[in-house]
Structure formats: C-alpha cells, structure tokens
Motif scaffolding. Structure first.
Motif, PDB file in Angstrom:
ATOM      1  N   VAL A  45      12.489   2.516 -20.572  1.00  0.00           N
ATOM      2  CA  VAL A  45      12.188   1.638 -19.441  1.00  0.00           C
ATOM      3  C   VAL A  45      12.547   2.362 -18.156  1.00  0.00           C
ATOM      4  CG1 VAL A  45      12.690  -0.575 -18.326  1.00  0.00           C
ATOM      5  CG2 VAL A  45      12.682  -0.411 -20.821  1.00  0.00           C
ATOM      6  N   ARG A  46      11.553   2.512 -17.278  1.00  0.00           N
ATOM      7  CA  ARG A  46      11.819   3.099 -15.965  1.00  0.00           C
ATOM      8  C   ARG A  46      12.006   1.973 -14.967  1.00  0.00           C
ATOM      9  NH1 ARG A  46       8.969   5.890 -19.634  1.00  0.00           N
ATOM     10  NH2 ARG A  46       9.063   8.131 -19.424  1.00  0.00           N
ATOM     11  N   LEU A  47      12.932   2.160 -14.047  1.00  0.00           N
ATOM     12  CA  LEU A  47      13.212   1.155 -13.036  1.00  0.00           C
ATOM     13  C   LEU A  47      12.777   1.646 -11.671  1.00  0.00           C
ATOM     14  CD1 LEU A  47      16.797  -0.029 -14.058  1.00  0.00           C
ATOM     15  CD2 LEU A  47      14.581  -0.864 -14.847  1.00  0.00           C
ATOM     16  N   ALA A  48      12.354   0.715 -10.837  1.00  0.00           N
ATOM     17  CA  ALA A  48      11.959   1.016  -9.461  1.00  0.00           C
ATOM     18  C   ALA A  48      12.473  -0.107  -8.573  1.00  0.00           C
ATOM     19  CB  ALA A  48      10.441   1.116  -9.368  1.00  0.00           C
ATOM     20  N   GLN A  92       4.425   1.814 -21.638  1.00  0.00           N
ATOM     21  CA  GLN A  92       5.411   2.507 -20.808  1.00  0.00           C
ATOM     22  C   GLN A  92       5.782   1.559 -19.672  1.00  0.00           C
ATOM     23  OE1 GLN A  92       6.429   5.888 -21.200  1.00  0.00           O
ATOM     24  NE2 GLN A  92       5.373   5.748 -23.149  1.00  0.00           N
ATOM     25  N   PRO A  93       6.846   0.747 -19.801  1.00  0.00           N
ATOM     26  CA  PRO A  93       7.150  -0.205 -18.735  1.00  0.00           C
ATOM     27  C   PRO A  93       7.846   0.429 -17.529  1.00  0.00           C
ATOM     28  CG  PRO A  93       8.549  -0.615 -20.646  1.00  0.00           C
ATOM     29  CD  PRO A  93       7.662   0.548 -20.984  1.00  0.00           C
ATOM     30  N   THR A 108       0.597   2.151 -19.154  1.00  0.00           N
ATOM     31  CA  THR A 108       1.762   2.009 -18.288  1.00  0.00           C
ATOM     32  C   THR A 108       1.686   0.626 -17.668  1.00  0.00           C
ATOM     33  OG1 THR A 108       1.914   4.372 -17.845  1.00  0.00           O
ATOM     34  CG2 THR A 108       2.900   2.896 -16.218  1.00  0.00           C
ATOM     35  N   VAL A 109       2.713  -0.185 -17.897  1.00  0.00           N
ATOM     36  CA  VAL A 109       2.725  -1.545 -17.371  1.00  0.00           C
ATOM     37  C   VAL A 109       3.779  -1.644 -16.270  1.00  0.00           C
ATOM     38  CG1 VAL A 109       1.787  -2.649 -19.440  1.00  0.00           C
ATOM     39  CG2 VAL A 109       4.253  -2.345 -19.242  1.00  0.00           C
ATOM     40  N   VAL A 110       3.358  -2.185 -15.140  1.00  0.00           N
ATOM     41  CA  VAL A 110       4.252  -2.377 -13.996  1.00  0.00           C
ATOM     42  C   VAL A 110       4.465  -3.874 -13.864  1.00  0.00           C
ATOM     43  CG1 VAL A 110       4.514  -2.102 -11.506  1.00  0.00           C
ATOM     44  CG2 VAL A 110       3.406  -0.296 -12.842  1.00  0.00           C
ATOM     45  N   LEU A 111       5.724  -4.293 -13.887  1.00  0.00           N
ATOM     46  CA  LEU A 111       6.023  -5.710 -13.827  1.00  0.00           C
ATOM     47  C   LEU A 111       7.417  -5.950 -13.277  1.00  0.00           C
ATOM     48  CD1 LEU A 111       6.676  -6.987 -17.472  1.00  0.00           C
ATOM     49  CD2 LEU A 111       6.581  -4.598 -16.855  1.00  0.00           C
ATOM     50  N   GLY A 112       7.675  -7.178 -12.897  1.00  0.00           N
ATOM     51  CA  GLY A 112       8.972  -7.559 -12.374  1.00  0.00           C
ATOM     52  C   GLY A 112       9.971  -7.839 -13.478  1.00  0.00           C
ATOM     53  N   ALA A 172       4.415   5.005  -7.760  1.00  0.00           N
ATOM     54  CA  ALA A 172       4.600   6.466  -7.791  1.00  0.00           C
ATOM     55  C   ALA A 172       5.049   6.910  -9.179  1.00  0.00           C
ATOM     56  CB  ALA A 172       5.601   6.895  -6.723  1.00  0.00           C
ATOM     57  N   ILE A 173       5.978   6.178  -9.783  1.00  0.00           N
ATOM     58  CA  ILE A 173       6.434   6.496 -11.142  1.00  0.00           C
ATOM     59  C   ILE A 173       5.275   6.334 -12.121  1.00  0.00           C
ATOM     60  CG2 ILE A 173       7.934   5.736 -13.037  1.00  0.00           C
ATOM     61  CD1 ILE A 173       9.981   4.909 -10.805  1.00  0.00           C
TER      62      ILE A 173
END
Length: 163
Positions: A77-80, A62-63, A42-46, A88-89
């Motif tokens: 693609v999940r957005l936050a 999983q972005p 799972t990658v979290v990025l801007g 949390a996602i």
C-alpha cells in the motif's frame, strides 16, 4: 506521456454514491463490474474507501491511499498526502489508473479525467456522499449496457472525454 486517468463510480440519479461510509445500494452486477475493471490496476482512493473495501489488495491491485494516517503503510500500500501526490505515484505503477473515490477525490480529479466508468442507478436514494456533477462536461459515450435486478434499474456507461 502520462497514463490516462479513469474514474469508476456507481451513483444514483441524484448523484448519491454513499451513506454512512458504505454504498447506498447493493447491486451484485455492479460490484462484479467494479472488481473486474479494477483487478490488476492501480487504484487511487481515500482512507475510508480503502478501509471499507476488503478486496483492495486482491486481484493484483496496486492501491495508492490518500491519507495522513501512516499506520496504513505497507509494502503493498502506497500512501499519499494529496491527490496530486497520489497521481504522481500512480503514474509509476503498473496498469491503468482507476480513481475509486471518495467525494473530495472525485471532485479534484473529474475535471482532468480522461474516462468515466459510470454505473448510473435509476433511482433517487438518500445519502451523505455525492459524485460531482458530470453531465455538463464534454463526454462521448463509447459503451453502454442497460440492466436491472430485483431492486434497481441501472445503466453501465463508459464515457470518454471529448478533447
């Protein structure tokens, strides 16, 4: 129990990690390291990082993109809207959580990170995006590899947070 939080970054000695929305150096070995470590995770990025990273959806990643731009939403693609929402996602998705930038996201997550996967480029380079200062925090180096190419000398390190 929450999953550990990993930050992965390449930066120069002066902490520069970006220039005009791109990396300030081209190091194929670092690119391969980055892709290997983030594949299947799972990658979290801007938004800017996501837009410039063509393989964000490849290799089972999983972005989770931190943005207000709803046009980026898709079934993959999940957005936050915030870092807290993104984390949390990310906790609900498979694989490890890999924070991939940018600057503001690193600034918010470095104080709570469990691990830092760092490529330190032994050079001072010009840029407009910096990784926050990490050297004063309590880390223990668990792995290290020195390397070089025709242009740069660099060190891969895995730093673990000391409780």
């Amino acid at each position: 129990m929450p999953k550990p939080l990993n930050l992965i970054v390449a930066c120069a000695e002066n902490r520069v990690m970006g220039r005009a929305g791109r990396l300030p150096f081209h190091i194929p070995e670092d690119k391969a390291w980055f892709h290997a470590k983030t594949a299947g995770q799972t990658v979290v990025l801007g938004r800017i990082g996501f837009a410039s990273w063509s393989k964000a959806l490849a290799d089972g990643r999983q972005p989770v993109v931190i943005t207000r731009d709803q046009s980026l939403a898709s079934d993959r693609v999940r957005l936050a809207g915030t870092v807290a929402e993104a984390l949390a996602i990310a906790q609900t998705l498979p694989g490890e959580i890999m924070i991939c930038g940018g600057q503001r996201i690193y600034e918010e997550t470095l104080p709570i990170a469990d691990r830092l996967l760092l490529t330190l480029v032994h050079a001072e380079v010009p840029g407009d995006t910096w990784f926050p200062e990490w050297r004063h925090l309590p880390w223990r180096e668990s792995w290290r590899k020195e390397s070089r190419d025709a242009n740069y000398r660099y060190t891969f390190s895995v730093l673990e947070r000391v409780p």
